[in-house]
Design a protein around this motif. Sequence first.
Motif, PDB file in Angstrom:
ATOM      1  N   LEU A 259      10.605   4.479   5.705  1.00  0.00           N
ATOM      2  CA  LEU A 259       9.931   3.246   5.304  1.00  0.00           C
ATOM      3  C   LEU A 259       9.215   3.374   3.958  1.00  0.00           C
ATOM      4  O   LEU A 259       9.368   2.496   3.098  1.00  0.00           O
ATOM      5  N   PRO A 260       8.430   4.422   3.710  1.00  0.00           N
ATOM      6  CA  PRO A 260       7.819   4.532   2.380  1.00  0.00           C
ATOM      7  C   PRO A 260       8.844   4.627   1.252  1.00  0.00           C
ATOM      8  O   PRO A 260       8.632   4.054   0.177  1.00  0.00           O
ATOM      9  N   ILE A 261       9.943   5.329   1.496  1.00  0.00           N
ATOM     10  CA  ILE A 261      10.980   5.431   0.461  1.00  0.00           C
ATOM     11  C   ILE A 261      11.616   4.071   0.220  1.00  0.00           C
ATOM     12  O   ILE A 261      11.800   3.641  -0.925  1.00  0.00           O
ATOM     13  N   TRP A 262      11.979   3.383   1.315  1.00  0.00           N
ATOM     14  CA  TRP A 262      12.652   2.094   1.162  1.00  0.00           C
ATOM     15  C   TRP A 262      11.734   1.067   0.499  1.00  0.00           C
ATOM     16  O   TRP A 262      12.169   0.301  -0.376  1.00  0.00           O
ATOM     17  N   SER A 263      10.465   1.041   0.874  1.00  0.00           N
ATOM     18  CA  SER A 263       9.518   0.111   0.251  1.00  0.00           C
ATOM     19  C   SER A 263       9.406   0.393  -1.240  1.00  0.00           C
ATOM     20  O   SER A 263       9.361  -0.537  -2.065  1.00  0.00           O
ATOM     21  N   THR A 264       9.379   1.670  -1.594  1.00  0.00           N
ATOM     22  CA  THR A 264       9.289   2.052  -3.000  1.00  0.00           C
ATOM     23  C   THR A 264      10.535   1.633  -3.759  1.00  0.00           C
ATOM     24  O   THR A 264      10.468   1.148  -4.893  1.00  0.00           O
ATOM     25  N   ARG A 265      11.695   1.789  -3.149  1.00  0.00           N
ATOM     26  CA  ARG A 265      12.930   1.365  -3.807  1.00  0.00           C
ATOM     27  C   ARG A 265      12.947  -0.150  -4.010  1.00  0.00           C
ATOM     28  O   ARG A 265      13.337  -0.630  -5.085  1.00  0.00           O
ATOM     29  N   LEU A 266      12.543  -0.901  -2.985  1.00  0.00           N
ATOM     30  CA  LEU A 266      12.510  -2.353  -3.130  1.00  0.00           C
ATOM     31  C   LEU A 266      11.628  -2.760  -4.311  1.00  0.00           C
ATOM     32  O   LEU A 266      11.998  -3.623  -5.111  1.00  0.00           O
ATOM     33  N   ALA A 267      10.460  -2.137  -4.406  1.00  0.00           N
ATOM     34  CA  ALA A 267       9.550  -2.448  -5.511  1.00  0.00           C
ATOM     35  C   ALA A 267      10.158  -2.050  -6.846  1.00  0.00           C
ATOM     36  O   ALA A 267      10.069  -2.797  -7.828  1.00  0.00           O
ATOM     37  N   ALA A 268      10.785  -0.883  -6.898  1.00  0.00           N
ATOM     38  CA  ALA A 268      11.382  -0.398  -8.141  1.00  0.00           C
ATOM     39  C   ALA A 268      12.494  -1.318  -8.626  1.00  0.00           C
ATOM     40  O   ALA A 268      12.705  -1.469  -9.839  1.00  0.00           O
TER      41      ALA A 268
ATOM     42  N   GLN B 131       0.832  -1.197   0.000  1.00  0.00           N
ATOM     43  CA  GLN B 131       0.000   0.000   0.000  1.00  0.00           C
ATOM     44  C   GLN B 131       0.869   1.251   0.000  1.00  0.00           C
ATOM     45  O   GLN B 131       0.553   2.249  -0.666  1.00  0.00           O
ATOM     46  N   GLN B 132       1.976   1.210   0.749  1.00  0.00           N
ATOM     47  CA  GLN B 132       2.895   2.338   0.753  1.00  0.00           C
ATOM     48  C   GLN B 132       3.469   2.578  -0.642  1.00  0.00           C
ATOM     49  O   GLN B 132       3.553   3.722  -1.110  1.00  0.00           O
ATOM     50  N   VAL B 133       3.881   1.505  -1.288  1.00  0.00           N
ATOM     51  CA  VAL B 133       4.446   1.623  -2.632  1.00  0.00           C
ATOM     52  C   VAL B 133       3.423   2.231  -3.588  1.00  0.00           C
ATOM     53  O   VAL B 133       3.756   3.126  -4.385  1.00  0.00           O
ATOM     54  N   GLU B 134       2.196   1.778  -3.505  1.00  0.00           N
ATOM     55  CA  GLU B 134       1.156   2.260  -4.415  1.00  0.00           C
ATOM     56  C   GLU B 134       0.962   3.764  -4.290  1.00  0.00           C
ATOM     57  O   GLU B 134       0.920   4.489  -5.299  1.00  0.00           O
ATOM     58  N   ARG B 135       0.859   4.253  -3.053  1.00  0.00           N
ATOM     59  CA  ARG B 135       0.595   5.689  -2.882  1.00  0.00           C
ATOM     60  C   ARG B 135       1.819   6.540  -3.218  1.00  0.00           C
ATOM     61  O   ARG B 135       1.697   7.618  -3.819  1.00  0.00           O
ATOM     62  N   VAL B 136       3.003   6.074  -2.836  1.00  0.00           N
ATOM     63  CA  VAL B 136       4.210   6.855  -3.123  1.00  0.00           C
ATOM     64  C   VAL B 136       4.472   6.889  -4.628  1.00  0.00           C
ATOM     65  O   VAL B 136       4.804   7.948  -5.182  1.00  0.00           O
TER      66      VAL B 136
END
Length: 221
Positions: free
Chosen positions: A160-169, A127-132
């Motif tokens: 945490l939102p940044i790191w989650s987004t990086r992992l997904a990217a 959910q964090q990745v989606e919104r960011v």
Amino acid sequence: MPHATVHLMRHGEVHNPDGVLYGRLPGFHLSERGYKMADRLGEYFAAQRDAGALITHLVASPLLRAQETAAPTATALGLQIETDERVIEAENHFEGLKVNPRELARPRHWPYLVNPLRPSWGEAYAQQVERVMAAVQQARQTAVERGGPGAEAVIVSHQLPIWSTRLAAEGRRLAHDPRKRECTLTSLTSLTFDDGGRLTGVTYREPAADLLVGASTTPGA
């Protein structure tokens, strides 16, 4: 040259003498070191602009520490800070508490510890990745509209939102050990895109690395 770049900047050190997980709680402003970190990033982006970077858009989480971190960059670049709720800190059951083995042993917390892969104690990583990423794509588009091809945007957010987004990217699993996050205070996780809005690369930098020595490591979430 990439068609657009969006820099995800983590905020600076927070004044948190009690060492609590501050999460989305109001009133947590930067420490003296945190203000120095924010100033450093303002200087960094001013130097980037002077070297030819087209930084046209600045966004920040609504939380005080993110707004204070963005302020020197706004001044240095002559940009307005545009607030976006989508890049706020993650929700967390343990907000306002000192997270240690004694606290975690309390029975009232046990239902929130059953699934660390989601995680069950707060907002789901996905959910964090989606919104960011929605905020990133909008920032990308706005930057290009204002500056043309090669334009850049800066978003001040949280670890945490940044790191989650990086992992997904990077195509990695979202579940992770919080102690192994590569997202220090005022670090930059930069996402590059082609002219179709497709992600083409991820880079990481620490422009204020020298100020990290002795800095607090208590995460917000």
